[in-house]
Design a protein around this motif. Structure first.
Motif, PDB file in Angstrom:
ATOM      1  N   THR A   1       0.823  -1.206   0.000  1.00  0.00           N
ATOM      2  CA  THR A   1       0.000   0.000   0.000  1.00  0.00           C
ATOM      3  C   THR A   1       0.857   1.255   0.000  1.00  0.00           C
ATOM      4  OG1 THR A   1      -1.725  -1.184   1.189  1.00  0.00           O
ATOM      5  CG2 THR A   1      -1.837   1.206   1.238  1.00  0.00           C
ATOM      6  N   SER A   2       1.912   1.255   0.805  1.00  0.00           N
ATOM      7  CA  SER A   2       2.762   2.445   0.876  1.00  0.00           C
ATOM      8  C   SER A   2       3.485   2.685  -0.449  1.00  0.00           C
ATOM      9  CB  SER A   2       3.756   2.333   2.022  1.00  0.00           C
ATOM     10  OG  SER A   2       4.598   1.226   1.834  1.00  0.00           O
ATOM     11  N   ILE A   3       3.853   1.622  -1.141  1.00  0.00           N
ATOM     12  CA  ILE A   3       4.493   1.773  -2.449  1.00  0.00           C
ATOM     13  C   ILE A   3       3.504   2.381  -3.447  1.00  0.00           C
ATOM     14  CG2 ILE A   3       5.474   0.516  -4.415  1.00  0.00           C
ATOM     15  CD1 ILE A   3       6.720  -1.390  -2.354  1.00  0.00           C
ATOM     16  N   PHE A   4       2.255   1.907  -3.421  1.00  0.00           N
ATOM     17  CA  PHE A   4       1.234   2.447  -4.314  1.00  0.00           C
ATOM     18  C   PHE A   4       0.973   3.915  -4.016  1.00  0.00           C
ATOM     19  CE2 PHE A   4      -3.166   3.607  -5.130  1.00  0.00           C
ATOM     20  CZ  PHE A   4      -3.230   3.381  -6.494  1.00  0.00           C
ATOM     21  N   ILE A   5       0.816   4.250  -2.739  1.00  0.00           N
ATOM     22  CA  ILE A   5       0.548   5.641  -2.365  1.00  0.00           C
ATOM     23  C   ILE A   5       1.720   6.540  -2.759  1.00  0.00           C
ATOM     24  CG2 ILE A   5       0.223   7.204  -0.399  1.00  0.00           C
ATOM     25  CD1 ILE A   5      -1.413   4.938   0.909  1.00  0.00           C
ATOM     26  N   GLY A   6       2.949   6.074  -2.526  1.00  0.00           N
ATOM     27  CA  GLY A   6       4.126   6.845  -2.916  1.00  0.00           C
ATOM     28  C   GLY A   6       4.210   7.063  -4.414  1.00  0.00           C
ATOM     29  N   GLY A   7       3.896   6.021  -5.182  1.00  0.00           N
ATOM     30  CA  GLY A   7       3.902   6.154  -6.639  1.00  0.00           C
ATOM     31  C   GLY A   7       2.829   7.111  -7.132  1.00  0.00           C
ATOM     32  N   ALA A   8       1.649   7.032  -6.527  1.00  0.00           N
ATOM     33  CA  ALA A   8       0.560   7.925  -6.923  1.00  0.00           C
ATOM     34  C   ALA A   8       0.893   9.379  -6.592  1.00  0.00           C
ATOM     35  CB  ALA A   8      -0.731   7.507  -6.237  1.00  0.00           C
ATOM     36  N   LEU A   9       1.420   9.607  -5.395  1.00  0.00           N
ATOM     37  CA  LEU A   9       1.793  10.978  -5.023  1.00  0.00           C
ATOM     38  C   LEU A   9       2.939  11.490  -5.889  1.00  0.00           C
ATOM     39  CD1 LEU A   9       1.567  10.781  -1.127  1.00  0.00           C
ATOM     40  CD2 LEU A   9      -0.033  11.874  -2.710  1.00  0.00           C
TER      41      LEU A   9
END
Length: 59
Positions: free
Chosen positions: A2-10
């Motif tokens: 989840t943190s990887i996805f959120i970081g990529g989206a941001l």
């Protein structure tokens, strides 16, 4: 995951905004500055925690 996805989206949002205002030069500058900032923060926190652990006296 989840943190990887959120970081990529941001990161995508930030890169899009920066690219719209300054082009690839600004995107490259931000892409270089943020990891450098993270490294500096990591080194400071690491140095502070190691100096705190050295101050403790073990009896």
């Amino acid at each position: 995951m989840t943190s990887i996805f959120i970081g990529g989206a941001l990161g995508s949002i930030l890169a899009s905004v920066v690219y719209a205002h300054g082009g690839w030069i600004y995107v490259a500058a931000i892409g270089s500055a943020l990891p450098l900032l993270a490294l500096i923060l990591f080194m400071r926190i690491s140095a502070l925690s190691s100096s705190n652990s050295q101050k403790q006296v073990h009896v």
